[in-house]
Enzyme design. Sequence first.
Site, PDB file in Angstrom:
ATOM      1  N   GLN A   1      -5.029 -64.093  40.325  1.00 40.99           N
ATOM      2  CA  GLN A   1      -4.499 -62.870  39.724  1.00 40.99           C
ATOM      3  C   GLN A   1      -5.700 -62.053  39.232  1.00 40.99           C
ATOM      4  O   GLN A   1      -6.239 -62.306  38.148  1.00 40.99           O
ATOM      5  CB  GLN A   1      -3.554 -63.214  38.579  1.00 40.99           C
TER       6      GLN A   1
ATOM      7  N   ARG B   1      -1.301 -60.624  33.527  1.00 43.56           N
ATOM      8  CA  ARG B   1      -2.142 -59.721  34.292  1.00 43.56           C
ATOM      9  C   ARG B   1      -1.573 -59.519  35.693  1.00 43.56           C
ATOM     10  O   ARG B   1      -0.856 -60.370  36.224  1.00 43.56           O
ATOM     11  CB  ARG B   1      -3.584 -60.236  34.352  1.00 43.56           C
TER      12      ARG B   1
ATOM     13  N   ALA C   1       6.079 -59.990  33.143  1.00 45.35           N
ATOM     14  CA  ALA C   1       5.380 -60.638  34.246  1.00 45.35           C
ATOM     15  C   ALA C   1       4.394 -59.696  34.933  1.00 45.35           C
ATOM     16  O   ALA C   1       4.279 -58.516  34.595  1.00 45.35           O
ATOM     17  CB  ALA C   1       6.402 -61.165  35.257  1.00 45.35           C
ATOM     18  N   HIS C   2       3.691 -60.246  35.930  1.00 47.62           N
ATOM     19  CA  HIS C   2       2.619 -59.498  36.594  1.00 47.62           C
ATOM     20  C   HIS C   2       3.145 -58.259  37.318  1.00 47.62           C
ATOM     21  O   HIS C   2       4.216 -58.254  37.899  1.00 47.62           O
ATOM     22  CB  HIS C   2       1.816 -60.391  37.543  1.00 47.62           C
ATOM     23  N   ASN C   3       2.359 -57.202  37.196  1.00 46.73           N
ATOM     24  CA  ASN C   3       2.614 -55.915  37.853  1.00 46.73           C
ATOM     25  C   ASN C   3       3.839 -55.173  37.321  1.00 46.73           C
ATOM     26  O   ASN C   3       4.257 -54.180  37.905  1.00 46.73           O
ATOM     27  CB  ASN C   3       2.740 -56.080  39.374  1.00 46.73           C
TER      28      ASN C   3
END
Length: 341
Positions: free
Chosen positions: A200, A220, A241-243
């Site tokens: 990530q 991230r 969560a990511h994004n």
Amino acid sequence: MQLTLKEVARITQTQLAGDENFVIEHICDLAAPRPDGICYLSRLEGATVPADFAVGALIVPEAAQSQDLPVKTNFLYAKNPEWAFTLLVQYWDAQQPKHTPGIHPTAVISPSAKLGKNVSVGAYSVIEDDVVIGDDTILFPQVYVGKRTQIGAQCILYPQVVVREDCVLKNHVILQPGAKIGNDGFGFIFHEGRHHKIPQIGNVIIEDDVEIQANSCVDRAKLAHTIVGANTKVDNLVQIAHNVKVGQGCIMCAQVGVAGTTTLGNGVVAAGQVGIVGHLHIGDGVQIGAQSGVTSHLPAGQAFFGTPARPMKDTLKIMAIEGKLPELYKDLKVLKKAVQK
């Protein structure tokens, strides 16, 4: 701490009717008034005050000026009593120091880190290489800041906060104890019978005036940025969560979970334990009721509830019918017997 009512009126931007030299020593709840305290009444309609109610001063709506209230005290008249009281609490709280200014001798700070004016770093905190921290920011004990992270001015990071490498906190950000920013996103690929980690390599951007409360996590991005928009407030135990991209002025209550790559518009409110699956768009101003499960895009400006989340009115109709199912089932059995005869 002590304040005269003259000072209180100035701080709260209210009109005083009473003794301007009366000294306030406590901020009180209506349920626990004190003769030397102050509390507020947000509205007059439906308000009940006990016969033995005694308080030093009471902030009330401006409409009370033309009414005979059953309380003998000093009054402060406000357009918005709750906001006036909030101004007083903010002032009161600011006068009570919560940290020790300066750099604690046990703090570990990289020589390449750049700290602005009046930065405070508590005991056993770690600031890694090439970190930049803006003026008047406070790091409490046991805070970790990873390499190349940028933190703006007047931020507060409470104990055991972690901000990992390359993340960005803009100005006036508050991270309550145990908040974790920039953890790896939950990214794995299944190949030849095993789960393999996908690095990530993105970051997290926390915009101005965001508060993230205890033990919440913002992961991230896989490649670009996970973003929490300005003035958003995140409660305890929330997972972003990511994004994910959270818009401005959102409210996310305790135990909300937002899966990867979902976008929340501005002013979204997600009540406790809402779960939102990945790759969705939640429109501006959407309100999501507690424990709802969101499995599809939600259009702007509406209230949703239930699992799967439906328009609030539809879910309430379904719940009303569900409550009648036992009786309907009895009727169905009677009808079934009648048909079979």
